[in-house]
Design an enzyme around this catalytic site. Structure first.
Site, PDB file in Angstrom:
ATOM      1  N   HIS A  21      12.367  -5.988 -18.351  1.00 40.44           N
ATOM      2  CA  HIS A  21      12.178  -4.607 -17.896  1.00 40.44           C
ATOM      3  C   HIS A  21      13.492  -4.108 -17.307  1.00 40.44           C
ATOM      4  CE1 HIS A  21      10.137  -1.109 -16.423  1.00 40.44           C
ATOM      5  NE2 HIS A  21      10.409  -1.385 -15.173  1.00 40.44           N
ATOM      6  N   ALA A  50       0.847  -1.201   0.000  1.00 50.47           N
ATOM      7  CA  ALA A  50       0.000   0.000   0.000  1.00 50.47           C
ATOM      8  C   ALA A  50       0.877   1.243   0.000  1.00 50.47           C
ATOM      9  CB  ALA A  50      -0.940  -0.017   1.209  1.00 50.47           C
ATOM     10  N   ILE A  90       4.187  -6.197  -9.919  1.00 54.19           N
ATOM     11  CA  ILE A  90       4.877  -4.968 -10.347  1.00 54.19           C
ATOM     12  C   ILE A  90       6.247  -4.850  -9.669  1.00 54.19           C
ATOM     13  CG2 ILE A  90       4.690  -2.449 -10.547  1.00 54.19           C
ATOM     14  CD1 ILE A  90       1.734  -2.590 -10.453  1.00 54.19           C
ATOM     15  N   THR A  91       6.434  -5.569  -8.576  1.00 54.67           N
ATOM     16  CA  THR A  91       7.678  -5.461  -7.794  1.00 54.67           C
ATOM     17  C   THR A  91       8.904  -5.764  -8.663  1.00 54.67           C
ATOM     18  OG1 THR A  91       6.461  -6.127  -5.828  1.00 54.67           O
ATOM     19  CG2 THR A  91       8.850  -6.357  -5.737  1.00 54.67           C
TER      20      THR A  91
HETATM   21  P1  A3D Z   1       6.710   1.890  -1.911  1.00 55.03           P
HETATM   22  O1  A3D Z   1       6.001   3.194  -1.929  1.00 55.03           O
HETATM   23  O2  A3D Z   1       7.934   1.757  -1.062  1.00 55.03           O
HETATM   24  O3  A3D Z   1       5.661   0.762  -1.506  1.00 55.03           O
HETATM   25  C1  A3D Z   1       6.039  -0.543  -1.218  1.00 55.03           C
HETATM   26  C2  A3D Z   1       5.172  -1.018  -0.067  1.00 55.03           C
HETATM   27  O4  A3D Z   1       5.465  -2.392   0.155  1.00 55.03           O
HETATM   28  C3  A3D Z   1       5.464  -0.275   1.257  1.00 55.03           C
HETATM   29  O5  A3D Z   1       4.251   0.311   1.727  1.00 55.03           O
HETATM   30  C4  A3D Z   1       5.977  -1.379   2.171  1.00 55.03           C
HETATM   31  O6  A3D Z   1       5.551  -1.214   3.525  1.00 55.03           O
HETATM   32  C5  A3D Z   1       5.336  -2.605   1.540  1.00 55.03           C
HETATM   33  N1  A3D Z   1       5.999  -3.869   1.904  1.00 55.03           N
HETATM   34  C6  A3D Z   1       7.302  -4.117   2.109  1.00 55.03           C
HETATM   35  N2  A3D Z   1       7.479  -5.403   2.427  1.00 55.03           N
HETATM   36  C7  A3D Z   1       6.244  -5.979   2.428  1.00 55.03           C
HETATM   37  C8  A3D Z   1       5.775  -7.290   2.674  1.00 55.03           C
HETATM   38  N3  A3D Z   1       6.598  -8.273   3.024  1.00 55.03           N
HETATM   39  N4  A3D Z   1       4.443  -7.516   2.574  1.00 55.03           N
HETATM   40  C9  A3D Z   1       3.596  -6.525   2.226  1.00 55.03           C
HETATM   41  N5  A3D Z   1       3.989  -5.261   1.989  1.00 55.03           N
HETATM   42  C10 A3D Z   1       5.295  -5.009   2.082  1.00 55.03           C
HETATM   43  O7  A3D Z   1       7.142   1.455  -3.406  1.00 55.03           O
HETATM   44  P2  A3D Z   1       6.348   1.740  -4.774  1.00 55.03           P
HETATM   45  O8  A3D Z   1       4.903   1.524  -4.561  1.00 55.03           O
HETATM   46  O9  A3D Z   1       6.828   3.027  -5.357  1.00 55.03           O
HETATM   47  O10 A3D Z   1       6.961   0.561  -5.687  1.00 55.03           O
HETATM   48  C11 A3D Z   1       6.664  -0.781  -5.412  1.00 55.03           C
HETATM   49  C12 A3D Z   1       7.500  -1.732  -6.258  1.00 55.03           C
HETATM   50  O11 A3D Z   1       7.201  -1.542  -7.636  1.00 55.03           O
HETATM   51  C13 A3D Z   1       9.028  -1.536  -6.146  1.00 55.03           C
HETATM   52  O12 A3D Z   1       9.663  -2.805  -6.103  1.00 55.03           O
HETATM   53  C14 A3D Z   1       9.379  -0.822  -7.427  1.00 55.03           C
HETATM   54  O13 A3D Z   1      10.715  -1.041  -7.819  1.00 55.03           O
HETATM   55  C15 A3D Z   1       8.416  -1.454  -8.382  1.00 55.03           C
HETATM   56  N6  A3D Z   1       8.164  -0.697  -9.619  1.00 55.03           N
HETATM   57  C16 A3D Z   1       8.066  -1.428 -10.763  1.00 55.03           C
HETATM   58  C17 A3D Z   1       7.820  -0.798 -11.963  1.00 55.03           C
HETATM   59  C18 A3D Z   1       7.711  -1.600 -13.215  1.00 55.03           C
HETATM   60  O14 A3D Z   1       7.507  -1.059 -14.265  1.00 55.03           O
HETATM   61  C19 A3D Z   1       7.883  -3.032 -13.166  1.00 55.03           C
HETATM   62  C20 A3D Z   1       7.658   0.591 -12.006  1.00 55.03           C
HETATM   63  C21 A3D Z   1       7.755   1.308 -10.817  1.00 55.03           C
HETATM   64  C22 A3D Z   1       8.004   0.641  -9.610  1.00 55.03           C
END
Ligand code: A3D
Length: 320
Positions: A176, A11, A119-120
């Site tokens: 990617h 989230a 997406i991770t």
């Molecule tokens: P962020 O705002 O840090 O959100 C990640 C969330 O995951 C945080 O709220 C954490 O508390 C939560 N989290 C951590 N560990 C756990 C767990 N074990 N169980 C449940 N929740 C957990 O990151 P974001 O939303 O900006 O990005 C999320 C992911 O997407 C990252 O890995 C980015 O690298 C990836 N991402 C991928 C793309 C693609 O195009 C593939 C683009 C942008 C971001």
């Protein structure tokens, strides 16, 4: 018909944006799951309080226990850590692999029939690991990257040509990473391929090459601007397009990381290729033909993904 249930695991920046878009598009009720206590509940309540203003109906539940995702139709996974300036997507591998194990177990226990969009990052390796940990059927799990990378390319092209983004199509395939494969020949303005537009004087080869390079580095460009995290609006919009195609059986043709069983000469890996997403999940993998250069670029990109998958197997030997 009851509303669909959409579970968002993670989230954070993307998870919150996804939750908002699900409401605005009335795709269903939302469960926001995160390990951080209060965050999914707070974001859920905040968005629910925007619903009377925007005029949509959706229930929002924040959760720190996997039982809340039970029976979800769609699950979008963003749990983990994003990049900071100076980090590559691959630097995230060790941390996020452990996260995928926890998420995979949760899905296996509570929502084994969901359509799952990962997406991770590093995307192609994490969706591979998530499939192994969750035991989901390969047609029910995909990675989001190609829609985003293609959207970035479309944005740059539309700006260059001063035309509507709606009339620009683009295909970015492969992994990617910085060696993703923007396919210029299959990218068009209203059906006219980009090489023809160069011949017609709409742009120059040098400018087109620069846009391809900017697309490859598009994620890093945003990381360097934001400094505290990575892109989230366009990644969320891209995953929503995929979820919508599944929920509404739209059968859209979208570039996604899909499980390959020999297509494009690739086996037991998730790599970005065009697929059809409908009510059955991945309904078709589209095999386009490559020119010599395109094939070489695709193979280089696949080799990078293979390297990441091998690294996952080394960290966790149970992943075979
Ligand atoms: P962020 O705002 O840090 O959100 C990640 C969330 O995951 C945080 O709220 C954490 O508390 C939560 N989290 C951590 N560990 C756990 C767990 N074990 N169980 C449940 N929740 C957990 O990151 P974001 O939303 O900006 O990005 C999320 C992911 O997407 C990252 O890995 C980015 O690298 C990836 N991402 C991928 C793309 C693609 O195009 C593939 C683009 C942008 C971001």
């Amino acid at each position: 018909m009851a509303r669909h249930k959409i579970a968002l695991i993670g989230a954070g920046q993307i998870g919150g944006t996804l939750a908002h878009l699900v409401g605005l598009k009335e795709l269903g009720d939302v469960v926001l799951f995160d390990i951080a206590e209060g965050v999914p509940q707070g974001k859920g309540l905040d968005i629910a309080e925007s619903a009377p203003v925007d005029g949509f109906d959706a229930k929002y539940q924040g959760a720190n226990d996997y039982s809340a995702i039970a029976g979800a139709d769609v699950i979008i996974v963003t749990a983990g850590v994003p990049r900071k300036p100076g980090m590559s997507r691959d630097d995230l591998l060790g941390i996020n692999l452990k996260v995928m194990e926890a998420v995979g177990n949760g899905i296996k226990q509570y929502a084994p029939n969901a359509f799952v969009i990962c997406i991770t990052n590093p995307l192609d390796a994490m969706v591979w690991a998530l499939q192994k940990f969750s035991g989901l059927k390969p047609e029910k799990i995909v990675g989001m990257a190609g829609v985003l990378d293609s959207a970035r390319f479309r944005h740059f092209l539309a700006e260059e040509f001063n035309v509507s983004v709606e009339d620009v199509t683009a295909f970015v395939l492969g992994g990617h990473g910085d060696d993703m494969v923007p396919l210029v020949r299959y990218s068009t303005v209203a059906g006219v391929p980009l090489p023809d537009l160069v011949k017609m004087g709409w742009t120059t080869q040098a400018k087109l090459d620069a846009m391809v390079e900017r697309t490859r580095k598009g994620g890093g460009e945003i990381v360097n601007l934001l400094k505290t995290g990575s892109a989230f609006y366009a990644p969320a919009a891209s995953a929503i397009a995929m979820a919508e195609s599944y929920l509404k059986d739209k059968k859209r043709v979208l570039p996604c990381a899909a499980y390959l069983t020999g297509q494009y000469g690739v086996k037991d890996m998730f790599v970005g290729v065009p697929i059809v997403i409908g009510a059955k999940g991945v309904e078709r993998i589209v095999e386009v033909s490559f020119s010599g250069d395109e094939k070489a670029m695709f193979e280089k990109s696949v080799a990078s993904v293979q390297g990441l998958v091998d690294a996952c197997k080394q960290i966790n030997p149970a992943l075979k």
